[in-house]
Design a protein around this motif. Structure first.
Motif, PDB file in Angstrom:
ATOM      1  N   LEU A   5     -20.997  76.345  32.606  1.00 58.39           N
ATOM      2  CA  LEU A   5     -20.159  77.466  33.017  1.00 58.39           C
ATOM      3  C   LEU A   5     -20.800  78.245  34.163  1.00 58.39           C
ATOM      4  O   LEU A   5     -20.109  78.646  35.101  1.00 58.39           O
ATOM      5  CB  LEU A   5     -19.866  78.383  31.828  1.00 58.39           C
ATOM      6  N   LEU A   6     -22.110  78.434  34.110  1.00 53.43           N
ATOM      7  CA  LEU A   6     -22.800  79.088  35.232  1.00 53.43           C
ATOM      8  C   LEU A   6     -22.609  78.292  36.519  1.00 53.43           C
ATOM      9  O   LEU A   6     -22.253  78.849  37.567  1.00 53.43           O
ATOM     10  CB  LEU A   6     -24.296  79.208  34.942  1.00 53.43           C
ATOM     11  N   ASP A   7     -22.841  76.987  36.451  1.00 51.16           N
ATOM     12  CA  ASP A   7     -22.691  76.147  37.633  1.00 51.16           C
ATOM     13  C   ASP A   7     -21.244  76.118  38.119  1.00 51.16           C
ATOM     14  O   ASP A   7     -20.984  76.132  39.326  1.00 51.16           O
ATOM     15  CB  ASP A   7     -23.195  74.732  37.359  1.00 51.16           C
ATOM     16  N   LYS A   8     -20.299  76.106  37.190  1.00 55.54           N
ATOM     17  CA  LYS A   8     -18.883  76.116  37.560  1.00 55.54           C
ATOM     18  C   LYS A   8     -18.550  77.400  38.313  1.00 55.54           C
ATOM     19  O   LYS A   8     -17.845  77.374  39.319  1.00 55.54           O
ATOM     20  CB  LYS A   8     -18.016  75.970  36.312  1.00 55.54           C
ATOM     21  N   PHE A   9     -19.051  78.524  37.835  1.00 56.51           N
ATOM     22  CA  PHE A   9     -18.829  79.796  38.519  1.00 56.51           C
ATOM     23  C   PHE A   9     -19.383  79.734  39.940  1.00 56.51           C
ATOM     24  O   PHE A   9     -18.684  80.044  40.909  1.00 56.51           O
ATOM     25  CB  PHE A   9     -19.485  80.946  37.745  1.00 56.51           C
ATOM     26  N   LEU A  10     -20.657  79.358  40.065  1.00 57.61           N
ATOM     27  CA  LEU A  10     -21.304  79.312  41.373  1.00 57.61           C
ATOM     28  C   LEU A  10     -20.560  78.364  42.321  1.00 57.61           C
ATOM     29  O   LEU A  10     -20.335  78.686  43.495  1.00 57.61           O
ATOM     30  CB  LEU A  10     -22.764  78.894  41.221  1.00 57.61           C
ATOM     31  N   TYR A  11     -20.175  77.209  41.819  1.00 57.96           N
ATOM     32  CA  TYR A  11     -19.490  76.196  42.619  1.00 57.96           C
ATOM     33  C   TYR A  11     -18.123  76.684  43.092  1.00 57.96           C
ATOM     34  O   TYR A  11     -17.781  76.575  44.269  1.00 57.96           O
ATOM     35  CB  TYR A  11     -19.345  74.917  41.791  1.00 57.96           C
ATOM     36  N   THR A  12     -17.328  77.217  42.184  1.00 56.95           N
ATOM     37  CA  THR A  12     -15.968  77.606  42.552  1.00 56.95           C
ATOM     38  C   THR A  12     -15.947  78.846  43.438  1.00 56.95           C
ATOM     39  O   THR A  12     -15.139  78.921  44.367  1.00 56.95           O
ATOM     40  CB  THR A  12     -15.072  77.820  41.315  1.00 56.95           C
ATOM     41  N   PRO A  17     -13.769  81.549  50.405  1.00 61.29           N
ATOM     42  CA  PRO A  17     -14.301  82.695  51.154  1.00 61.29           C
ATOM     43  C   PRO A  17     -13.869  84.051  50.600  1.00 61.29           C
ATOM     44  O   PRO A  17     -14.645  85.008  50.630  1.00 61.29           O
ATOM     45  CB  PRO A  17     -13.765  82.475  52.578  1.00 61.29           C
ATOM     46  N   GLU A  18     -12.657  84.143  50.084  1.00 64.45           N
ATOM     47  CA  GLU A  18     -12.198  85.405  49.493  1.00 64.45           C
ATOM     48  C   GLU A  18     -13.016  85.761  48.249  1.00 64.45           C
ATOM     49  O   GLU A  18     -13.412  86.914  48.054  1.00 64.45           O
ATOM     50  CB  GLU A  18     -10.719  85.317  49.127  1.00 64.45           C
ATOM     51  N   LEU A  19     -13.296  84.757  47.412  1.00 63.64           N
ATOM     52  CA  LEU A  19     -14.105  85.012  46.217  1.00 63.64           C
ATOM     53  C   LEU A  19     -15.545  85.345  46.585  1.00 63.64           C
ATOM     54  O   LEU A  19     -16.177  86.190  45.927  1.00 63.64           O
ATOM     55  CB  LEU A  19     -14.064  83.810  45.276  1.00 63.64           C
ATOM     56  N   VAL A  20     -16.069  84.717  47.633  1.00 66.15           N
ATOM     57  CA  VAL A  20     -17.425  85.037  48.090  1.00 66.15           C
ATOM     58  C   VAL A  20     -17.498  86.523  48.448  1.00 66.15           C
ATOM     59  O   VAL A  20     -18.430  87.227  48.035  1.00 66.15           O
ATOM     60  CB  VAL A  20     -17.836  84.163  49.298  1.00 66.15           C
ATOM     61  N   GLU A  21     -16.512  87.003  49.192  1.00 61.56           N
ATOM     62  CA  GLU A  21     -16.512  88.415  49.595  1.00 61.56           C
ATOM     63  C   GLU A  21     -16.336  89.334  48.394  1.00 61.56           C
ATOM     64  O   GLU A  21     -16.990  90.381  48.311  1.00 61.56           O
ATOM     65  CB  GLU A  21     -15.432  88.675  50.640  1.00 61.56           C
ATOM     66  N   ARG A  22     -15.471  88.966  47.479  1.00 62.25           N
ATOM     67  CA  ARG A  22     -15.295  89.785  46.269  1.00 62.25           C
ATOM     68  C   ARG A  22     -16.579  89.826  45.456  1.00 62.25           C
ATOM     69  O   ARG A  22     -16.947  90.877  44.922  1.00 62.25           O
ATOM     70  CB  ARG A  22     -14.153  89.226  45.415  1.00 62.25           C
ATOM     71  N   TYR A  23     -17.283  88.696  45.360  1.00 59.01           N
ATOM     72  CA  TYR A  23     -18.529  88.644  44.609  1.00 59.01           C
ATOM     73  C   TYR A  23     -19.612  89.476  45.290  1.00 59.01           C
ATOM     74  O   TYR A  23     -20.408  90.142  44.630  1.00 59.01           O
ATOM     75  CB  TYR A  23     -18.972  87.189  44.445  1.00 59.01           C
ATOM     76  N   ARG A  24     -19.636  89.467  46.593  1.00 65.98           N
ATOM     77  CA  ARG A  24     -20.612  90.268  47.349  1.00 65.98           C
ATOM     78  C   ARG A  24     -20.349  91.761  47.162  1.00 65.98           C
ATOM     79  O   ARG A  24     -21.261  92.546  46.921  1.00 65.98           O
ATOM     80  CB  ARG A  24     -20.539  89.898  48.826  1.00 65.98           C
ATOM     81  N   GLU A  25     -19.099  92.165  47.285  1.00 61.59           N
ATOM     82  CA  GLU A  25     -18.748  93.584  47.281  1.00 61.59           C
ATOM     83  C   GLU A  25     -18.594  94.186  45.878  1.00 61.59           C
ATOM     84  O   GLU A  25     -18.944  95.344  45.670  1.00 61.59           O
ATOM     85  CB  GLU A  25     -17.454  93.800  48.076  1.00 61.59           C
ATOM     86  N   SER A  26     -18.058  93.429  44.950  1.00 61.97           N
ATOM     87  CA  SER A  26     -17.771  93.952  43.602  1.00 61.97           C
ATOM     88  C   SER A  26     -18.111  92.901  42.554  1.00 61.97           C
ATOM     89  O   SER A  26     -17.217  92.336  41.905  1.00 61.97           O
ATOM     90  CB  SER A  26     -16.296  94.330  43.486  1.00 61.97           C
ATOM     91  N   LEU A  30     -15.560  90.846  39.914  1.00 60.74           N
ATOM     92  CA  LEU A  30     -15.311  89.428  40.141  1.00 60.74           C
ATOM     93  C   LEU A  30     -15.728  88.597  38.937  1.00 60.74           C
ATOM     94  O   LEU A  30     -14.981  87.712  38.492  1.00 60.74           O
ATOM     95  CB  LEU A  30     -16.033  88.938  41.405  1.00 60.74           C
ATOM     96  N   VAL A  31     -16.901  88.863  38.382  1.00 60.33           N
ATOM     97  CA  VAL A  31     -17.371  88.099  37.223  1.00 60.33           C
ATOM     98  C   VAL A  31     -16.422  88.296  36.043  1.00 60.33           C
ATOM     99  O   VAL A  31     -16.048  87.335  35.367  1.00 60.33           O
ATOM    100  CB  VAL A  31     -18.826  88.482  36.852  1.00 60.33           C
TER     101      VAL A  31
END
Length: 120
Positions: A5-12, A17-26, A30-31
């Motif tokens: 599940l950790l790897d699936k989160f990181l991979y997806t 790019p939208e999820l990358v930005e959401r993860y960076r900012e909030s 996101l999690v």
């Protein structure tokens, strides 16, 4: 604990790019969203097929929210997945070539063989 599940989160997250930005900012939002909406879907298939049992442990959730790649590695997340995602999120904050990658490596230097098991 689910290394898968950790790897699936990181991979997806890394592949959107939208999820990358959401993860960076909030990261907390996101999690929380990803765990509720995507954790139980079939990898790379959002057609409605899903399970209901996969959840992060509190320790995993905290490491993801805090962007703690060393803790994620200790928990079994694959270091290449954290590296590629975290480069996408944080490399832009650095001015020197490979500055983020060198800092990532320096923080990981405390690990010695045998490394935590990263097999899923």
């Amino acid at each position: 604990m689910s290394k898968y599940l950790l790897d699936k989160f990181l991979y997806t997250v890394d592949r959107d790019p939208e999820l990358v930005e959401r993860y960076r900012e909030s990261p907390r939002e996101l999690v929380t969203w990803w765990e509720a909406e995507r954790a139980n879907t079939v990898l790379n298939c959002l057609t409605g097929e899903a399970s209901t049992w996969q959840r992060f442990t509190d320790e995993e959730r905290t490491a993801l929210i805090e962007h703690d790649h060393c803790k994620l590695f200790e928990l079994g997340a694959h270091p290449f997945l954290t590296l590629t995602l975290f480069i996408a999120m944080f490399e832009r904050d650095n001015t020197e070539p490979l500055e983020y990658q060198k800092a990532y490596g320096a923080r990981m230097a405390r690990f010695s063989l045998p490394y935590p098991d990263i097999a899923t």
